[in-house]
Design an enzyme around this catalytic site. Structure first.
Site, PDB file in Angstrom:
ATOM      1  CG  HIS A 133     -90.591  11.959  30.193  1.00  0.00           C
ATOM      2  ND1 HIS A 133     -89.906  11.152  30.284  1.00  0.00           N
ATOM      3  CD2 HIS A 133     -91.869  11.346  30.898  1.00  0.00           C
ATOM      4  CE1 HIS A 133     -90.112   9.687  31.032  1.00  0.00           C
ATOM      5  NE2 HIS A 133     -91.328  10.100  31.145  1.00  0.00           N
ATOM      6  CG  ASP A 139     -85.150  18.606  25.039  1.00  0.00           C
ATOM      7  OD1 ASP A 139     -85.922  18.233  25.223  1.00  0.00           O
ATOM      8  OD2 ASP A 139     -83.889  18.066  24.008  1.00  0.00           O
TER       9      ASP A 139
HETATM   10  C1  G6P Z   1     -90.662  13.845  23.834  1.00  0.00           C
HETATM   11  C2  G6P Z   1     -91.935  13.393  24.895  1.00  0.00           C
HETATM   12  C3  G6P Z   1     -92.669  12.201  24.621  1.00  0.00           C
HETATM   13  C4  G6P Z   1     -92.679  11.606  23.166  1.00  0.00           C
HETATM   14  C5  G6P Z   1     -91.965  11.977  22.757  1.00  0.00           C
HETATM   15  C6  G6P Z   1     -92.256  11.247  21.365  1.00  0.00           C
HETATM   16  O1  G6P Z   1     -90.094  12.655  24.181  1.00  0.00           O
HETATM   17  O2  G6P Z   1     -92.398  13.996  25.775  1.00  0.00           O
HETATM   18  O3  G6P Z   1     -93.629  12.092  25.164  1.00  0.00           O
HETATM   19  O4  G6P Z   1     -93.369   9.917  23.488  1.00  0.00           O
HETATM   20  O5  G6P Z   1     -91.533  13.095  22.099  1.00  0.00           O
HETATM   21  O6  G6P Z   1     -92.875  11.428  20.395  1.00  0.00           O
HETATM   22  P1  G6P Z   1     -94.188  11.138  20.011  1.00  0.00           P
HETATM   23  O7  G6P Z   1     -95.527  12.127  20.066  1.00  0.00           O
HETATM   24  O8  G6P Z   1     -94.288  10.481  18.837  1.00  0.00           O
HETATM   25  O9  G6P Z   1     -94.477  10.402  20.895  1.00  0.00           O
END
Ligand code: G6P
Length: 517
Positions: A181, A407
């Site tokens: 992602h 991003d």
């Molecule tokens: C981004 C990453 C995700 C992640 C999200 C939230 O979108 O690509 O993998 O889950 O951030 O971050 P966190 O560390 O809270 O999961």
């Protein structure tokens, strides 16, 4: 239509879709009464995958977001959530040390900054790498215990790049896909990683590796060319094929080492559930809330920023650009208001703390400099907002300022367009967001590091004619609608079984435009 073609039966136990991500889509915590409390997780991955699994069913494997949670203790809550969600939630328990080394450490202090080209934020602690491997093995153990041979295992994001190699060590023969992602960095940056070869070899144990953009795929292929002696990369279009011998992959493979592994590598820009956002934004409740927000603006233009509180999102640069626009163009004073919504995130990492203080310092500096009777230039919202509130802000905002330093995609840009049911908002978008490739024609693209250029774009957006705004937003909404989340899932599932992708929307490339003087 392509939606019906790929048969993967989520409801039965055969041929299921098993989604694996670091987190489950809910975050659990114990309340003062000792009862489990849940809230929705944040971020692009969860926002993309929740509608996918709601639509198809299947299994979601991930960490419940709390260290040392007892799975049995959680079971009741998980069963209730599973029942409501329409897909099965399967937890992976992590100890506090594992959370420290794997999640905060390797994932978020090594890979996250490195993959966003912010190498000076990296902490290359070898203990983090060791824990990363241990935890990837732990996830693999959970999956090996529940996967049937025909299940498609779909692994998400940078936390789990070693998962396929661990599953192969456990002799799992399933098709395994991976989707990143985040961006994939350029060669020179990737090579800084002390475990670069292990990470690349780990990725090549997946059958399909998906990236958000052609830029990310190009970067990945450059790394393959640099790290392997004459790799075979074949094909053209959205999905290419890499062939590497098992000997080169050094994976401990116990079959014929001269035999080749075939890995498909594609670019699949993630989308949103466009219809849901558009219908929701058009609903009576949201319309009422949006008109309330607008009336509070008293005829001023609303500029909106919505982000996870993350240093990659460019919030400080954006605030500086906004302040510069007010200084340069005094006509904007009293006539525009910036609403910045920030969702707290990864608060145990020092850089994230510092970021919060820096944002708060800048907000108060700007408000101190410009506030006058009846007008505060920056409205800063740090608490969680309901889905209705966010949709109402999207609908009400005249301009969305989406300016990440880098991003993977940035779904806020797409959500803003979908929620623009009145069709006349302006999207200012960073050229380093993956979304720039698809939205380049309708958005005003900016280099977020260029504070003066961003300030100019704010001025341009404020003064853009109604006709131009409508025509740009119309084009943007079409793109977001035609490449929605279901199209994304279908294209990946097609690619996973080597099917033709020619009936999916063409993947656009974006190469920053440089004026040579
Ligand atoms: C981004 C990453 C995700 C992640 C999200 C939230 O979108 O690509 O993998 O889950 O951030 O971050 P966190 O560390 O809270 O999961």
């Amino acid at each position: 239509m392509h939606r019906a073609e790929v048969v993967m039966s989520p409801e039965s136990t055969a041929n299921r879709l098993i989604v694996v991500a670091n987190r489950l889509p809910f975050i659990f915590s114990k309340g003062t009464d000792g009862q489990w409390q849940t809230k929705h997780g944040t971020g692009g991955l969860i926002r993309a995958m929740v509608p996918t699994l709601k639509n198809r069913g299947g299994v979601w494997v991930g960490w419940p977001g709390v260290a040392d949670a007892d799975a049995q203790d959680l079971e009741l809550v998980l069963n209730r959530l599973t029942h409501d969600a329409g897909y099965t939630l399967h937890p992976v328990g992590l100890t506090a040390d594992e959370v420290h080394g794997f999640y905060f450490g390797f994932s978020n202090e090594v890979i996250w900054p490195l993959f966003h080209d912010l190498q000076s934020n990296c902490n290359f602690d070898p203990e983090f790498w060791r824990t990363y491997q241990i935890v990837n093995r732990k996830y693999a153990g959970v999956i090996a215990g529940l996967a049937a041979p025909d299940d498609f295992i779909w692994v998400h994001d940078y936390h789990l790049m070693q998962l396929a190699i661990e599953l192969r060590h456990m002799h799992l023969k399933n098709r395994i896909g991976f989707f990143l992602h985040t961006p994939f960095p350029p060669l020179d940056i990737f090579l800084k990683l002390p475990w670069r070869f292990e990470i690349i070899c780990g990725l090549l144990q997946f059958d399909l590796v998906g990236f958000q953009t052609l830029r990310d795929r190009r970067n990945f292929l450059q790394c393959i060319r640099a790290l392997f002696d004459q790799p075979r990369i074949e094909g053209e279009g959205q999905v290419l094929t890499i062939r590497v011998s098992h000997r080169d992959l050094c994976s401990g493979y116990d079959g014929d080492l001269d035999a080749e592994r075939k890995i498909r590598v594609g670019s699949f820009p993630v989308g949103i559930d466009y219809r849901y956002y558009a219908e929701h934004a058009a609903s009576e409740e949201v319309a009422k809330l949006a008109s309330y927000l607008r009336s509070n603006m008293q005829g001023r233009k609303m500029i909106l920023g919505v982000d996870r509180m993350d240093y990659t999102k460019g919030i400080t640069n954006r605030l500086e650009a906004f302040a510069l626009a007010l200084r340069r163009y005094p006509g904007l004073i009293r006539h525009v208001t910036l609403v910045q919504h920030a969702v707290p995130s990864r608060e145990d990492i020092p850089e994230y703390h510092e970021l919060k203080s820096e944002i708060e310092r800048l907000v108060s500096e700007i408000n101190g400099e410009f506030t006058c009777a009846g007008w505060v230039p920056v409205h800063y919202i740090l608490h969680n907002m309901s889905f209705d509130e966010v949709a109402a802000y999207y609908r009400a905002a005249d301009i969305a300022l989406v300016t990440p330093l880098k991003d993977g995609m940035n779904l806020v840009a797409k959500e803003y367009c979908a929620a623009q049911v009145d069709g006349n908002g302006v999207l200012i978008l960073s050229e380093f967001a993956g979304a720039a490739a698809q939205l380049q024609k309708g958005a005003l693209l900016v280099n977020p590091y260029d504070i003066e250029g961003t300030a100019e774009s704010i001025y341009t957006a404020v003064n853009m004619s109604q006709e131009e705004r409508v025509s740009r937003m119309h084009g943007l909404r079409e793109v977001v609608r035609d490449s929605d989340i279901f199209c994304w899932v279908d294209s990946i599932l097609h690619a996973a079984i080597d099917k033709d992708l020619s009936h999916f929307p063409v993947i656009e490339d974006y190469i920053p435009h440089v004026d040579l003087v």
